[in-house]
Motif scaffolding. Structure first.
Motif, short mmCIF file in Angstrom:
data_model
loop_
_atom_site.label_atom_id
_atom_site.label_comp_id
_atom_site.label_asym_id
_atom_site.label_seq_id
_atom_site.Cartn_x
_atom_site.Cartn_y
_atom_site.Cartn_z
N CYS A 67 0.82 -1.20 0.00
CA CYS A 67 0.00 0.00 0.00
C CYS A 67 0.85 1.25 0.00
O CYS A 67 0.51 2.23 -0.63
N ASP A 85 -5.24 4.32 -8.53
CA ASP A 85 -5.29 2.85 -8.49
C ASP A 85 -6.10 2.28 -9.63
O ASP A 85 -6.01 1.10 -9.93
N LYS A 130 -9.17 4.03 -2.26
CA LYS A 130 -8.64 3.90 -3.62
C LYS A 130 -8.93 5.17 -4.39
O LYS A 130 -9.93 5.84 -4.12
N LYS A 150 2.38 1.98 -3.35
CA LYS A 150 1.49 2.40 -4.42
C LYS A 150 0.14 2.74 -3.80
O LYS A 150 -0.41 1.96 -3.06
N GLY A 151 -0.36 3.89 -4.09
CA GLY A 151 -1.69 4.23 -3.61
C GLY A 151 -1.72 4.72 -2.18
O GLY A 151 -0.69 4.86 -1.53
#
Ligand SMILES: [Zn+2]
Length: 645
Positions: A22, A64, A31, A25-26
């Motif tokens: 997590c 995402d 999301k 990314k993101g």
């Protein structure tokens, strides 16, 4: 024992891997999706255009997911282009879903499909089938309603009201033109209907909040409110939060996310506020509308006058270069950056918030009346929780005029009062429920509880009065900053009582009024003709209203309007100001809470007992012995997050 240790070790490892994924990314708590309308998707047939522009967006906001729209207006994007775009995003690890906009011409007063024209019905079905063949998840953008009044629709309507005709028509279209056919070509497809922000008026154009959430696999919430003054809709900022909660109550666990665009803002903070409010409501996903708007240059003109005071949205901090995973720095250039900056800020604490709670309010399906009023109360600091079903379990229920659409509402109010629970109705609902004759669709009038009358006469006032001694000699007056027009409420002497009054031309009228019934009390709140004048009610008057409405909540905020409160069930809350200047407010908590921790700064705040009333007033002015008060300041257009200790 060994098994236990092993399991916890594996669980710990799982957690480590999860948090690594997590953070790499993101965001942690939600999301982020970007919606690409058909016109944008068409351009994606050029790989250079796509690569170049995706790089600009993705270096400023962490996405995402992407929605690739197949249809809007007369455009249907070809399969090859969709396949290319899909491959591109999947290669970047981005989740891909489909989108449909059922418009004929968006620029012509949102011209929608005509669902009585066989040709257009066929087209609607073909678009659903085409899209479901390409994607396992499909979302319908804002326009799956109908505003067609062609001769064919007039004929088909017959004797029904436009509302009823369109509700039935769109339920049929949902089942037989969209969801049914889509599932036939792709049984796995998840069909999601996204609703726009005008929930109070949906039924008029056939948006069916009662039937459609059961037909579709999921729903989605338009949380954009834009500018409350300089847009035709005049939606209040609080709606960004309230509408998400309302839809979550309609389809618990199936409200997929909130959706915000960059349109019609007068200052950049407003854009960030819309994103924050969506996530304060605990949205699981946020959709940024849209791909091309994420590429719009950042305008210095959107830098607000109050910048430079370290407000929640700090323009200069937002413009700082963004560090990339490879260590390089990217200077913000487009609207993707304010989005990224705003989202990064709140991701830090969102996980600490529990489930949102508030004053229960009931708005029956397809109802209207005192349109969007709940949001004005939200802007006055009253945490609201809007429900489509009557929340009989609640100790306190607030009802606006829209509750009149429930034909048994008077009976339901009675039931609450007899059970010892409290109900507050507005002057608008009072008016709708009074003098019910045998011709009305309502079963009983409010007279069966108490004989009030909300008249057509108006009073103009700027002075408010709280009577404190029985003979009315003692009390306090408060001034509003401007004149307010209110409806005149009449009642029978000694049958019901003024709690807060307004004074005008030597006489007065109720602002907050109460009547005893069985073991409880019914309250009537006078709503000014212009709802915006609620913001001009003096802070002390708003406090008296809050003391009644929020009596079961562990916290309230006393102060001027346009400072909102978001309360969670785990002793955390957020105070957010929409005022352009610094404001002092009192946080009033239950006494069990001895300290507050500012979650962002770490600062610890100590409360104090409410001030003792002056000696001469002690007989009639009660101290709130069960409360503690914390003095705080909030910067312009800023929020503070607190944890009770
Ligand atoms: Zn038509």
């Amino acid at each position: 024992m060994l098994t236990y240790i092993k399991r916890s070790w594996w669980m710990a490892l799982g957690l480590i891997i999860l948090s690594f994924c997590c953070s790499a990314k993101g965001y942690e708590n939600f999301k982020v999706a970007i919606y690409a309308p058909a016109q944008n998707v068409q351009k994606m047939s050029d790989p250079n255009w796509l690569e170049e522009n995706w790089e600009i967006i993705s270096k400023q906001v962490k996405a995402d997911k992407i929605y690739l729209e197949t249809h809007r207006d007369v455009i249907l994007v070809d399969e090859e282009t969709i396949a290319k775009a899909r491959k591109f995003f999947e290669s970047k690890g981005i989740e891909v879903a489909g989108g449909i906009t059922y418009t004929i011409m968006e620029s012509n007063r949102f011209k929608t499909f005509c669902y009585t024209d066989p040709k257009q019905r066929k087209r609607a079905q073909e678009v659903a089938e085409y899209t479901a063949r390409l994607f396992d998840e499909v979302i319908l953008d804002d326009f799956f309603f109908t505003n067609c009044k062609c001769k064919s629709c007039i004929k088909a309507k017959g004797n029904k009201s436009w509302t009823q005709f369109r509700l039935d028509l769109m339920k049929d279209a949902s089942e037989n033109l969209v969801v049914g056919p889509a599932k036939k070509v792709n049984p796995k497809v998840k069909m999601v209907i996204k609703y726009p922000n005008w929930y109070e008026h949906f039924q008029g154009c056939g948006y069916n909040l009662e039937a459609e959430p059961k037909i579709f696999d999921g729903i989605y919430t338009g949380t954009e409110t834009r500018d409350p003054v300089y847009t035709d809709q005049h939606l209040q900022q609080y709606e960004g939060y309230l509408i998400f909660r309302y839809f979550e109550n309609i389809a618990p666990g199936r409200n997929g996310g909130g959706w915000v665009d960059t349109g019609a803002i007068q200052y950049m903070d407003r854009y960030a506020e819309q994103l924050w409010l969506t996530l304060f409501a605990k949205a699981r996903e946020i959709t940024l509308f849209n791909f091309s708007r994420m590429l719009q240059p950042i305008s210095e003109e959107l830098r607000a006058d109050w910048q430079g005071q370290q407000t929640s949205f700090d323009f200069d901090t937002m413009m700082q270069p963004v560090k990339q995973p490879d260590g390089t720095l990217v200077t913000p250039t487009t609207m993707a950056r304010p989005a990224g900056y705003a989202l990064e800020q709140i991701d830090v604490f969102l996980g600490k918030l529990g489930k949102p709670i508030g004053v229960k309010s009931y708005k029956p399906y397809h109802s209207t009346g005192e349109d969007f009023l709940h949001n004005y109360l939200g802007m006055c600091g009253i945490a609201m929780d809007l429900e489509p079903e009557f929340p009989a379990d609640a100790n306190m229920i607030f009802l606006a005029e829209s509750a009149k659409f429930d034909k048994t509402i008077v009976d339901k109010i009675k039931g609450q009062l007899v059970a010892g629970k409290t109900v507050m109705i507005t002057s608008g609902l009072l008016k709708a429920l009074q003098g019910i004759g045998s011709t009305s669709s309502l079963q009983e009038g409010i007279e069966d509880i108490v004989e009030f009358r909300c008249t057509d006469k108006k009073a103009v006032t700027n002075e408010f009065w709280r009577r404190r001694a029985f003979w009315g000699r003692r009390g306090v007056t408060y001034k509003s900053s401007s004149n307010i027009i209110i409806p005149e409420i009449k009642y029978l002497t000694n049958d019901s009582w003024e709690e807060v009054s307004c004074l005008t031309s030597g006489i007065g009228y109720p602002i907050l009024h109460s009547a005893d019934y069985a073991d409880s009390r019914l309250y009537v709140l006078t709503i000014p003709d212009n709802f915006g004048d609620l913001y001009n009610y003096p802070a002390e008057v708003l406090t008296e209203i809050k003391k009644v409405l929020m009596k079961d909540l562990y916290v309230r905020v006393d102060g001027p309007s346009q400072v909102a409160l978001f309360i969670y069930d785990n002793d955390t809350f957020i105070v957010e100001s929409f005022l352009p200047e610094i404001v002092d407010v009192n946080i009033v908590t239950d006494k069990r809470i001895s300290k507050l921790r500012d979650v962002l700064s770490g600062e610890e705040l100590s409360g104090k007992a409410p001030p003792e009333p002056p000696m001469r007033a002690r007989r009639w002015q009660r101290q709130e012995n069960d409360k503690l008060i914390f003095d705080i300041q909030i910067k312009p257009h800023s929020y503070r997050v607190f944890k009770c200790e």
